[in-house]
Design a protein around this motif. Structure first.
Motif, PDB file in Angstrom:
ATOM      1  N   GLY A  66      18.171  51.531  47.984  1.00  0.00           N
ATOM      2  CA  GLY A  66      17.588  50.643  48.984  1.00  0.00           C
ATOM      3  C   GLY A  66      16.078  50.575  48.949  1.00  0.00           C
ATOM      4  N   LEU A  67      15.475  51.008  47.835  1.00  0.00           N
ATOM      5  CA  LEU A  67      14.015  51.005  47.725  1.00  0.00           C
ATOM      6  C   LEU A  67      13.482  49.717  47.108  1.00  0.00           C
ATOM      7  CD1 LEU A  67      13.530  54.716  46.647  1.00  0.00           C
ATOM      8  CD2 LEU A  67      13.382  53.730  48.943  1.00  0.00           C
ATOM      9  N   ILE A  68      14.332  49.018  46.370  1.00  0.00           N
ATOM     10  CA  ILE A  68      13.990  47.694  45.857  1.00  0.00           C
ATOM     11  C   ILE A  68      15.194  46.777  46.026  1.00  0.00           C
ATOM     12  CG2 ILE A  68      12.236  48.494  44.218  1.00  0.00           C
ATOM     13  CD1 ILE A  68      14.198  48.143  41.948  1.00  0.00           C
ATOM     14  N   ASP A  69      14.925  45.474  46.105  1.00  0.00           N
ATOM     15  CA  ASP A  69      15.958  44.452  46.134  1.00  0.00           C
ATOM     16  C   ASP A  69      15.995  43.753  44.794  1.00  0.00           C
ATOM     17  OD1 ASP A  69      16.898  44.753  48.762  1.00  0.00           O
ATOM     18  OD2 ASP A  69      15.313  43.441  49.560  1.00  0.00           O
ATOM     19  N   GLU A  81      12.081  43.339  43.944  1.00  0.00           N
ATOM     20  CA  GLU A  81      11.078  43.306  45.003  1.00  0.00           C
ATOM     21  C   GLU A  81      11.167  44.588  45.824  1.00  0.00           C
ATOM     22  OE1 GLU A  81       9.725  40.337  48.643  1.00  0.00           O
ATOM     23  OE2 GLU A  81      11.478  39.842  47.445  1.00  0.00           O
ATOM     24  N   LEU A  82      10.035  45.126  46.177  1.00  0.00           N
ATOM     25  CA  LEU A  82       9.961  46.336  46.986  1.00  0.00           C
ATOM     26  C   LEU A  82      10.501  46.049  48.388  1.00  0.00           C
ATOM     27  CD1 LEU A  82       8.735  49.159  46.363  1.00  0.00           C
ATOM     28  CD2 LEU A  82       6.662  48.381  47.497  1.00  0.00           C
ATOM     29  N   THR A  83      11.338  46.936  48.904  1.00  0.00           N
ATOM     30  CA  THR A  83      11.802  46.836  50.289  1.00  0.00           C
ATOM     31  C   THR A  83      10.815  47.577  51.188  1.00  0.00           C
ATOM     32  OG1 THR A  83      13.096  48.876  50.167  1.00  0.00           O
ATOM     33  CG2 THR A  83      14.232  46.813  49.547  1.00  0.00           C
ATOM     34  N   ASP A  84      11.033  47.486  52.485  1.00  0.00           N
ATOM     35  CA  ASP A  84      10.195  48.241  53.419  1.00  0.00           C
ATOM     36  C   ASP A  84      10.323  49.742  53.163  1.00  0.00           C
ATOM     37  OD1 ASP A  84       9.290  45.907  54.619  1.00  0.00           O
ATOM     38  OD2 ASP A  84      10.708  46.025  56.293  1.00  0.00           O
ATOM     39  N   ASP A  85      11.552  50.201  52.880  1.00  0.00           N
ATOM     40  CA  ASP A  85      11.742  51.619  52.558  1.00  0.00           C
ATOM     41  C   ASP A  85      11.024  51.987  51.262  1.00  0.00           C
ATOM     42  OD1 ASP A  85      13.252  52.209  54.815  1.00  0.00           O
ATOM     43  OD2 ASP A  85      15.173  51.923  53.794  1.00  0.00           O
ATOM     44  N   GLY A  86      11.011  51.084  50.296  1.00  0.00           N
ATOM     45  CA  GLY A  86      10.286  51.320  49.044  1.00  0.00           C
ATOM     46  C   GLY A  86       8.795  51.421  49.279  1.00  0.00           C
ATOM     47  N   TYR A  87       8.269  50.534  50.128  1.00  0.00           N
ATOM     48  CA  TYR A  87       6.849  50.595  50.474  1.00  0.00           C
ATOM     49  C   TYR A  87       6.529  51.909  51.168  1.00  0.00           C
ATOM     50  CZ  TYR A  87       2.348  49.498  52.553  1.00  0.00           C
ATOM     51  OH  TYR A  87       1.034  49.555  52.932  1.00  0.00           O
TER      52      TYR A  87
END
Length: 116
Positions: A66-69, A81-87
């Motif tokens: 769940g760190l990128i989509d 794309e970076l997710t909020d959790d990835g950021y």
């Protein structure tokens, strides 16, 4: 189960990522990219070829965490794309690194100089 998945919680998982996986997240913090663009960025950083067999399983794992989509640009090309959790994972690593580097005013000045 991968090594990164053995620690519970999003922050714990992010802290167990490999350096290669963290580098992917940092690259995607700039902007969403397709796989070959990520590969080129990594090759520029490492100064050597990055094998597809290394890149895509790591991208898939980061998607699974769940760190990128991952989205389809066309039938052959995926965008990541970076997710909020990835950021949050990127920022956690930056914060931890800075806390351990900027241990006195001189070192803090060195960090500030990078940001200017």
């Amino acid at each position: 189960m991968s090594e990164a998945q053995t620690v519970t919680g999003k922050q714990g998982i992010a802290r167990e990522l490999t350096a290669f996986q963290h580098n992917i997240l940092v690259i995607l913090a700039k902007e969403p990219m397709y796989g070959l663009a990520i590969k080129r960025e990594l090759e520029e950083y490492y100064g050597t070829e990055v094998n597809h067999g290394r890149l895509y399983p790591n991208l898939d794992e980061l998607v699974g965490l769940g760190l990128i989509d991952k989205s389809e640009l066309d039938k052959r090309t995926n965008q990541y794309e970076l997710t909020d959790d990835g950021y949050d994972a990127v920022m956690d690593q930056v914060e931890w690194t800075l806390e351990n580097i900027a241990t006195d005013e001189e070192r803090a000045d060195d960090v500030r100089a990078i940001l200017e």
